[in-house]
Design a protein around this motif. Structure first.
Motif, PDB file in Angstrom:
ATOM      1  N   LEU A   1     -62.788   0.908   1.317  1.00  0.00           N
ATOM      2  CA  LEU A   1     -63.040  -0.607   0.636  1.00  0.00           C
ATOM      3  C   LEU A   1     -63.436  -0.949   1.912  1.00  0.00           C
ATOM      4  O   LEU A   1     -64.088  -0.610   2.760  1.00  0.00           O
ATOM      5  N   PHE A   2     -63.874  -2.400   1.668  1.00  0.00           N
ATOM      6  CA  PHE A   2     -65.120  -2.316   2.065  1.00  0.00           C
ATOM      7  C   PHE A   2     -65.163  -4.261   2.118  1.00  0.00           C
ATOM      8  O   PHE A   2     -64.793  -5.153   1.172  1.00  0.00           O
ATOM      9  N   ASN A   3     -65.648  -4.834   2.545  1.00  0.00           N
ATOM     10  CA  ASN A   3     -66.726  -7.048   2.656  1.00  0.00           C
ATOM     11  C   ASN A   3     -67.627  -6.751   2.466  1.00  0.00           C
ATOM     12  O   ASN A   3     -68.450  -7.174   1.769  1.00  0.00           O
ATOM     13  N   ALA A   4     -68.384  -5.858   3.424  1.00  0.00           N
ATOM     14  CA  ALA A   4     -70.045  -5.892   3.067  1.00  0.00           C
ATOM     15  C   ALA A   4     -70.502  -4.308   2.789  1.00  0.00           C
ATOM     16  O   ALA A   4     -69.977  -4.126   3.464  1.00  0.00           O
TER      17      ALA A   4
ATOM     18  N   GLY B   1     -63.026   3.999  -8.726  1.00  0.00           N
ATOM     19  CA  GLY B   1     -62.046   4.440  -8.517  1.00  0.00           C
ATOM     20  C   GLY B   1     -61.293   4.522  -7.375  1.00  0.00           C
ATOM     21  O   GLY B   1     -60.041   4.876  -7.349  1.00  0.00           O
ATOM     22  N   VAL B   2     -61.034   3.442  -6.371  1.00  0.00           N
ATOM     23  CA  VAL B   2     -60.344   2.694  -5.687  1.00  0.00           C
ATOM     24  C   VAL B   2     -60.522   0.817  -5.828  1.00  0.00           C
ATOM     25  O   VAL B   2     -61.449   0.508  -5.599  1.00  0.00           O
ATOM     26  N   ALA B   3     -59.386   0.530  -6.104  1.00  0.00           N
ATOM     27  CA  ALA B   3     -59.127  -0.973  -7.138  1.00  0.00           C
ATOM     28  C   ALA B   3     -59.005  -1.297  -4.896  1.00  0.00           C
ATOM     29  O   ALA B   3     -58.458  -1.642  -3.607  1.00  0.00           O
TER      30      ALA B   3
ATOM     31  N   MET C   1     -54.409   2.827   4.289  1.00  0.00           N
ATOM     32  CA  MET C   1     -53.141   2.284   4.843  1.00  0.00           C
ATOM     33  C   MET C   1     -52.500   3.297   3.118  1.00  0.00           C
ATOM     34  O   MET C   1     -52.672   3.761   2.991  1.00  0.00           O
ATOM     35  N   PRO C   2     -51.119   3.423   3.944  1.00  0.00           N
ATOM     36  CA  PRO C   2     -50.363   5.004   2.618  1.00  0.00           C
ATOM     37  C   PRO C   2     -50.207   4.620   1.289  1.00  0.00           C
ATOM     38  O   PRO C   2     -50.021   5.260   0.680  1.00  0.00           O
TER      39      PRO C   2
ATOM     40  N   ALA D   1     -56.037   5.895  -3.538  1.00  0.00           N
ATOM     41  CA  ALA D   1     -57.213   6.519  -3.651  1.00  0.00           C
ATOM     42  C   ALA D   1     -58.300   7.004  -2.556  1.00  0.00           C
ATOM     43  O   ALA D   1     -59.166   6.896  -2.528  1.00  0.00           O
ATOM     44  N   CYS D   2     -58.275   5.514  -1.854  1.00  0.00           N
ATOM     45  CA  CYS D   2     -58.979   5.154  -0.436  1.00  0.00           C
ATOM     46  C   CYS D   2     -58.750   6.284   0.417  1.00  0.00           C
ATOM     47  O   CYS D   2     -59.774   7.255   0.321  1.00  0.00           O
ATOM     48  N   GLY D   3     -57.595   6.868   0.057  1.00  0.00           N
ATOM     49  CA  GLY D   3     -57.665   7.993   1.586  1.00  0.00           C
ATOM     50  C   GLY D   3     -58.555   9.425   0.508  1.00  0.00           C
ATOM     51  O   GLY D   3     -58.289  10.160   1.359  1.00  0.00           O
TER      52      GLY D   3
END
Length: 473
Positions: free
Chosen positions: A100-103, A161-163, A298-299, A303-305
């Motif tokens: 997950l990211f902003n830039a 794959g990560v919302a 976060m828990p 998908a992020c994890g």
């Protein structure tokens, strides 16, 4: 940029005279014992000043670097400006973006090493404006605690794959006001709403703080100011009764294992360039470093994890150090138009209006080990490196270590007159709500109220002179 209307002349004159009379004693008190000489020094960065006023004015190496140091500068510059990619990638030194990211790069937020701005179009995702979260109860070391579903930062982008965490909508409420001469103005107060949240609701007590990316040029010089000089200017109890009670923020340094002086961030919540850089990589680019080795997932963000990593850590210590040293080597642009009578008059008005009580002109850096280009420089950043209560109009309600929800650092003003040339906009303040310098001043409250009122009650000609002085910075 400010919508202008005029009161009838006789009404304007009465309003202006009454307000100006109330400000007179303050103007005299603030000018006592000060002179404009230090406000009109051309070399804001000492020997690290460059003669540059183009769109690259904030991105030049200091003039006092050796050939070898200039080589280091350009290595760091390449990493600062190039985008990171999703892991795994053939460019292993540059992968690890997200999940997950902003830039995708530092430059995407700090374009040309300058200031960011909020989204200007309806539906445009925030990039150089980030939303930081915190619960009301701080952690064991007084640090802000993350929202249980969204962490410390709102991330509007995700890798495949990560919302992404959701969408941010910004609306503006108009705030009307009037100068002392009867001229009307309109400010814009932003209001934030989240839509299409992917991981449940934000906790009911989560506080949010919108913050645009600050300029990074000159950071090495601010880092090199001795702590004693900053503390000498602190007056938390307003012992001198001037209405200004700046105080430091002390923040937890996990490497040192103790609280230290905060120097960077809108609430002075980072102790040095390295910690500030590591925090940005972690919460805004989504990459781990030796300073912050844990992923930000976060828990609820499964998908992020589960996403692939770019290594442990994802940004190597060598590349990280290049980027930190790059920021320490960035020069400060030279001042302009200092011989103009209007600029000189503006300097006097800047002093008399009380602006220099917080935007202090001069510091001298210390002797910095292994970084001689930063050492023993007389600099003019126009900041006191302290927190000030700026009133409810600018408050975000989010405490940050010792900083309250209404306290903000004094922003350095050097280079301000070149911002439009470098970054293509004139947005200011922590959330970019001010569309120009005039609006930024008019948003001042709390400890800045009297200086704001002094500016508001100047004649049109004097306001313009003060703005021309700021434009010379």
């Amino acid at each position: 940029m400010i919508r202008i209307q005029k009161e009838p002349a006789h009404v304007a004159k009465l309003i202006g005279l009454a307000a100006l009379w109330g400000a007179m004693s303050f103007l005299g008190a603030c000018s006592k014992g000060r002179s404009t000489e230090q406000l009109l020094q051309p070399n804001s960065g000492g020997a690290m000043t460059v003669s540059e006023s183009s769109r690259h004015a904030f991105s030049r190496p200091a003039t006092n670097l050796t050939v070898a140091q200039r080589g280091e500068f350009f290595i760091g510059n390449a990493f600062f400006n190039s985008p990171w990619v999703v892991a795994p990638a053939s460019a292993g030194a540059r992968d690890g973006l997200g999940p997950l990211f902003n830039a995708r790069s530092c430059d995407q937020c700090h374009n040309n090493d300058g200031r960011g701005q909020p989204p200007l179009k309806e539906g445009e995702p925030p990039v150089s404006l980030v939303i930081q979260f915190a619960t009301p109860t701080p952690g064991a070391n007084n640090e802000p605690q993350a929202d249980p579903n969204y962490g410390v930062n709102f991330n509007p982008f995700g890798i495949g794959g990560v919302a992404a965490e959701g969408k941010l909508r910004i609306r503006h409420r108009e705030v009307a006001g009037t100068f002392g001469d009867g001229t009307s103005y309109t400010l814009l107060a932003p209001e934030y709403a989240f839509e299409e949240l992917a991981y449940g609701e934000l906790a009911a007590d989560t506080k949010l703080s919108p913050r645009v990316a600050p300029a990074v040029f000159g950071s090495g010089l601010l880092e090199a100011i001795p702590e004693t000089q900053i503390m000498e200017r602190s007056d938390p109890d307003d012992a001198d009764n001037d209405g200004i009670s700046g105080r430091p923020n002390h923040v937890w340094d996990p490497l040192a294992g103790r609280a230290v002086l905060g120097r960077f961030g809108w609430k002075l919540n980072q102790p040095d360039i390295a910690h500030q850089t590591a925090a940005a990589f972690s919460s805004e680019i989504g990459m781990t470093s030796s300073f912050r080795p844990a992923e930000i997932c976060m828990p609820a963000q499964t998908a992020c994890g589960a996403a692939p990593s770019g290594g442990e850590p994802e940004i190597s210590d060598e590349i990280f150090e290049h980027m930190v040293r790059y920021q320490r080597m960035l020069a400060v642009p030279v001042r302009r138009n200092l011989e103009s009578p209007e600029v000189k008059r503006g300097a006097r008005l800047f002093l008399e209006s009380g602006c220099e009580s917080c935007h202090r002109a001069t510091f001298r850096t210390g002797n910095v080990k292994d970084q001689p280009w930063l050492s023993d420089q007389t600099i003019h950043p126009f900041t006191d490196m302290l927190l000030h209560d700026m009133g409810e109009g600018l408050a975000d309600g989010r405490a940050d270590f010792a900083a309250s929800g209404s306290e903000w650092r004094t922003s350095p003003l050097w280079g301000l007159g070149l911002q439009k040339m470098v970054n293509g906009h004139t947005r200011l303040l922590h959330d970019g709500r001010a569309r120009d310098v005039t609006e930024a001043i008019l948003w001042h409250g709390g400890e800045g109220e009297r200086a704001k009122e002094a500016f508001r009650n100047l004649s049109t000609q004097d306001r313009e002179a003060l703005l021309r002085f700021i434009d010379s910075l």
